[in-house]
Design a protein around this motif. Sequence first.
Motif, PDB file in Angstrom:
ATOM      1  N   GLY A 197       0.777  -1.235   0.000  1.00  0.00           N
ATOM      2  CA  GLY A 197       0.000   0.000   0.000  1.00  0.00           C
ATOM      3  C   GLY A 197       0.802   1.275   0.000  1.00  0.00           C
ATOM      4  O   GLY A 197       0.246   2.350  -0.268  1.00  0.00           O
ATOM      5  N   HIS A 198       2.100   1.183   0.293  1.00  0.00           N
ATOM      6  CA  HIS A 198       2.881   2.416   0.460  1.00  0.00           C
ATOM      7  C   HIS A 198       4.193   2.409  -0.309  1.00  0.00           C
ATOM      8  O   HIS A 198       5.085   3.212  -0.005  1.00  0.00           O
ATOM      9  N   THR A 199       4.338   1.515  -1.279  1.00  0.00           N
ATOM     10  CA  THR A 199       5.492   1.566  -2.173  1.00  0.00           C
ATOM     11  C   THR A 199       4.973   1.730  -3.597  1.00  0.00           C
ATOM     12  O   THR A 199       3.806   1.484  -3.880  1.00  0.00           O
ATOM     13  N   THR A 200       5.858   2.151  -4.495  1.00  0.00           N
ATOM     14  CA  THR A 200       5.417   2.551  -5.837  1.00  0.00           C
ATOM     15  C   THR A 200       6.083   1.727  -6.934  1.00  0.00           C
ATOM     16  O   THR A 200       6.487   2.257  -7.966  1.00  0.00           O
ATOM     17  N   PHE A 201       6.228   0.423  -6.712  1.00  0.00           N
ATOM     18  CA  PHE A 201       6.815  -0.435  -7.733  1.00  0.00           C
ATOM     19  C   PHE A 201       5.836  -0.655  -8.888  1.00  0.00           C
ATOM     20  O   PHE A 201       4.616  -0.546  -8.731  1.00  0.00           O
ATOM     21  N   ASP A 202       6.399  -1.034 -10.026  1.00  0.00           N
ATOM     22  CA  ASP A 202       5.580  -1.355 -11.202  1.00  0.00           C
ATOM     23  C   ASP A 202       5.182  -2.826 -11.225  1.00  0.00           C
ATOM     24  O   ASP A 202       4.407  -3.238 -12.091  1.00  0.00           O
ATOM     25  N   GLY A 203       5.731  -3.617 -10.318  1.00  0.00           N
ATOM     26  CA  GLY A 203       5.381  -5.030 -10.242  1.00  0.00           C
ATOM     27  C   GLY A 203       6.115  -5.692  -9.099  1.00  0.00           C
ATOM     28  O   GLY A 203       7.107  -5.164  -8.577  1.00  0.00           O
TER      29      GLY A 203
END
Length: 274
Positions: free
Chosen positions: A263-269
């Motif tokens: 919920g709080h990281t911005t990875f693409d996968g």
Amino acid sequence: MQRTTPPFRADHVGSLLRPPAIKAAREQRTRNEITAGALRVIEDGEIEKAIEKQQQIGLKLATDGEFRRGWWHFDFFRGLDGVTFYTTGHGIQFHGVQTKAETIKIDGKIGFAGHPMLDHFKFLKAHTRETPKMTIPAPSTLHFRQGRAAISKEVYPDLDAFFDDLANAYRAAIRAFYDAGCRYLQLDDTAWSMLCDPNERAQSKKRGDDPDSLPARYARLTTAALQAKPADMAITMHSCRGNFRSTFIASGGYDFVAEQLLGHTTFDGYFSRI
């Protein structure tokens, strides 16, 4: 539907078993029986074979199998400013087996001023017609296994400054790989899954850390590290419980970290070794 941008429907996390030729050459290099250049020639040849195999089976990406590395994580970390690699009294304990007795410590200001793995990526890119995928350890991995005990209190009396410098170093590294032509980068991580294991959380406390606060801390670190990620660069995370000679370190469900990680990281996968 076939994806045309990473991560792909058929993908892999990057590392491959080391071919016998590389293992033998590395042992020869350790004994000073061959030069670094001779080892590199053997690595080049085996990497080209691995790339070709990946292309033959239809993958839309290619990695170098991490064939140039002795350690999947330490080899990257030792190239950062402020990190010292050294021999210790014991290795990392897996179930029933230990690694080599080597580790790292942070005895200077963390920074990124170039890295040999940029050339490793350039070789990969020059030898594949598919998307070249680079893998490096995630920033949280530099902290968790070593912990507060391995970070100089003279250099970093306040860990907030350590995490700020670490995020800055990763932003610089991401930019450097991007400028080298990398559009698919994977951050390999063991910290999040280790936090899911009560035994590993107990060890974290012994190292001087507060494991209950680390998921939120690592989420903030990750967000800061990816803050300036170019829009046309995909960055994924591979979460692993440890893998050495087909054994592992940690176990347990992801409940302890799920909210912060997802919920709080911005990875693409995300890739996970269950």
